[in-house]
Design a protein around this motif. Structure first.
Motif, short mmCIF file in Angstrom:
data_model
loop_
_atom_site.label_atom_id
_atom_site.label_comp_id
_atom_site.label_asym_id
_atom_site.label_seq_id
_atom_site.Cartn_x
_atom_site.Cartn_y
_atom_site.Cartn_z
N GLU A 66 0.99 -1.01 0.04
CA GLU A 66 -0.03 0.00 0.07
C GLU A 66 0.83 1.00 -0.01
O GLU A 66 2.15 1.18 0.70
N SER A 67 0.45 2.33 -0.64
CA SER A 67 1.17 3.63 -0.53
C SER A 67 0.34 4.65 0.55
O SER A 67 -0.79 4.58 0.47
N VAL B 122 -1.46 7.85 1.76
CA VAL B 122 -2.28 8.70 1.14
C VAL B 122 -1.62 9.79 0.55
O VAL B 122 -1.60 10.22 -0.70
N LEU C 272 0.32 9.18 -2.86
CA LEU C 272 -0.49 8.74 -3.88
C LEU C 272 -0.49 9.78 -5.26
O LEU C 272 -0.62 10.93 -5.00
N VAL D 254 -5.30 8.82 -9.13
CA VAL D 254 -5.98 7.54 -8.22
C VAL D 254 -6.84 8.08 -7.08
O VAL D 254 -7.59 7.58 -6.47
N LEU D 255 -6.68 9.57 -6.58
CA LEU D 255 -7.38 9.92 -5.49
C LEU D 255 -8.75 9.73 -5.77
O LEU D 255 -9.47 9.42 -4.81
N ASN E 36 -8.16 3.27 2.95
CA ASN E 36 -7.30 4.28 2.17
C ASN E 36 -6.66 3.49 1.10
O ASN E 36 -5.39 3.95 0.69
N PRO F 200 -6.97 2.92 -2.87
CA PRO F 200 -7.44 3.10 -4.08
C PRO F 200 -7.94 1.82 -4.79
O PRO F 200 -7.23 0.85 -4.97
N TRP G 119 -4.81 -0.34 -6.33
CA TRP G 119 -3.57 0.33 -6.66
C TRP G 119 -2.69 -0.08 -5.42
O TRP G 119 -3.06 0.26 -4.26
#
Length: 269
Positions: free
Chosen positions: A91-92, A94, A97, A101-102, A184, A186, A215
């Motif tokens: 995961e990244s 937020v 990002l 992709v938001l 959180n 995407p 994502w």
């Protein structure tokens, strides 16, 4: 490998019926086509294509009233490989990002993150972040919902699917997408052709299928909460925030569905 895919859909309306059809493979798959998709209507009417804000190809046309058929047939080359699996995907945060992709973190028409946030964190907050967490979400959606074509409901959302414990493939996708976004991560809705290639033939009639993209580690990955296993031969037609962004056919008037036939089969080279 080669896959032949297509559809024949007949609508009946009492008056001219404007339509927007999203039934053709996305632009990134066009180079894989062995020949242009053979799209036609009966009766024949003018039509025009455009690309929407999500990069999906859409066709505008007007049915003249009475019975109206849309039909297409094509052969596409495919790797023949199942959906990739990468358990190390992460995961990244937020704040890291990409802007693009938001939108796939927010609530949408069928994905009510505000109603499922507490559940998501209760169920998956302690699961290791990354691929394992997304797979745990898919496992939950796959086990929690009972699949039945007879339970299709255009008004069913992720929250109501969770409460009713039933649905079709789009409901499995909406539930898993919403739980990912609550954490959180995407996630976006995707749909297209998915034949029974490399798996036993399904007793259910062939139809279009829905799944999701998530994502992780800087790219989108395919997850399929309904089948919950890597599959061969996906042909993506559209993606968006949820099914409202990727409707097969949007009609601007009343009509009745008279025929809905879909095919996706491996063919000889």
């Amino acid at each position: 490998m080669l896959i032949r895919y297509g559809y024949r859909i007949t609508l009946e309306s009492a008056a001219p019926l404007p339509l927007i059809a999203q039934l053709t493979a996305r632009p990134e798959r066009r180079l894989d086509l062995r020949a242009p998709e053979a799209f036609r209507t009966d009766p024949a009417v003018p039509h025009a294509t455009h690309i929407d804000m999500f990069g999906n190809l859409r066709t505008r046309l007007t049915a003249p009233g009475g019975c109206f058929t849309l039909e297409s047939d094509a052969v596409i080359a495919d790797s023949g490989l199942p959906d990739p699996v990468f358990p190390a995907a992460e995961e990244s945060p937020v704040e890291a990002l990409p802007d693009a992709v938001l939108p796939y973190l927010a609530a949408s028409r069928y994905c009510e993150t505000d109603l499922l946030g507490e559940l998501a964190w209760d169920l998956f907050g302690q699961v290791a972040p990354g691929w394992a967490r997304v797979q745990a979400i898919c496992d939950f959606a796959h086990a929690h919902l009972a699949f039945s074509y007879g339970d299709a409901d255009q008004f069913r959302t992720a929250h109501s699917a969770y409460a009713e414990r039933k649905g079709v493939c789009r409901d499995f996708a909406h539930l898993a997408i919403t739980l990912c976004r609550c954490l959180n991560i995407p996630a976006r809705y995707a749909f297209g052709h998915l034949g029974d290639i490399g798996v036993p033939k399904s007793p259910d009639p062939m139809d279009f299928a829905a799944w999701m993209h998530v994502w992780l580690s800087g790219r989108w990955w395919t997850f399929d909460p309904r089948n919950n296993a890597p599959r061969i031969g996906r042909i993506t037609i559209g993606h968006g925030r949820d099914a409202a962004d990727a409707a097969l056919i949007s009609s601007f008037g009343t009509h009745e569905l008279r025929e809905f036939t879909v095919w996706t089969d491996e063919v000889a080279d």
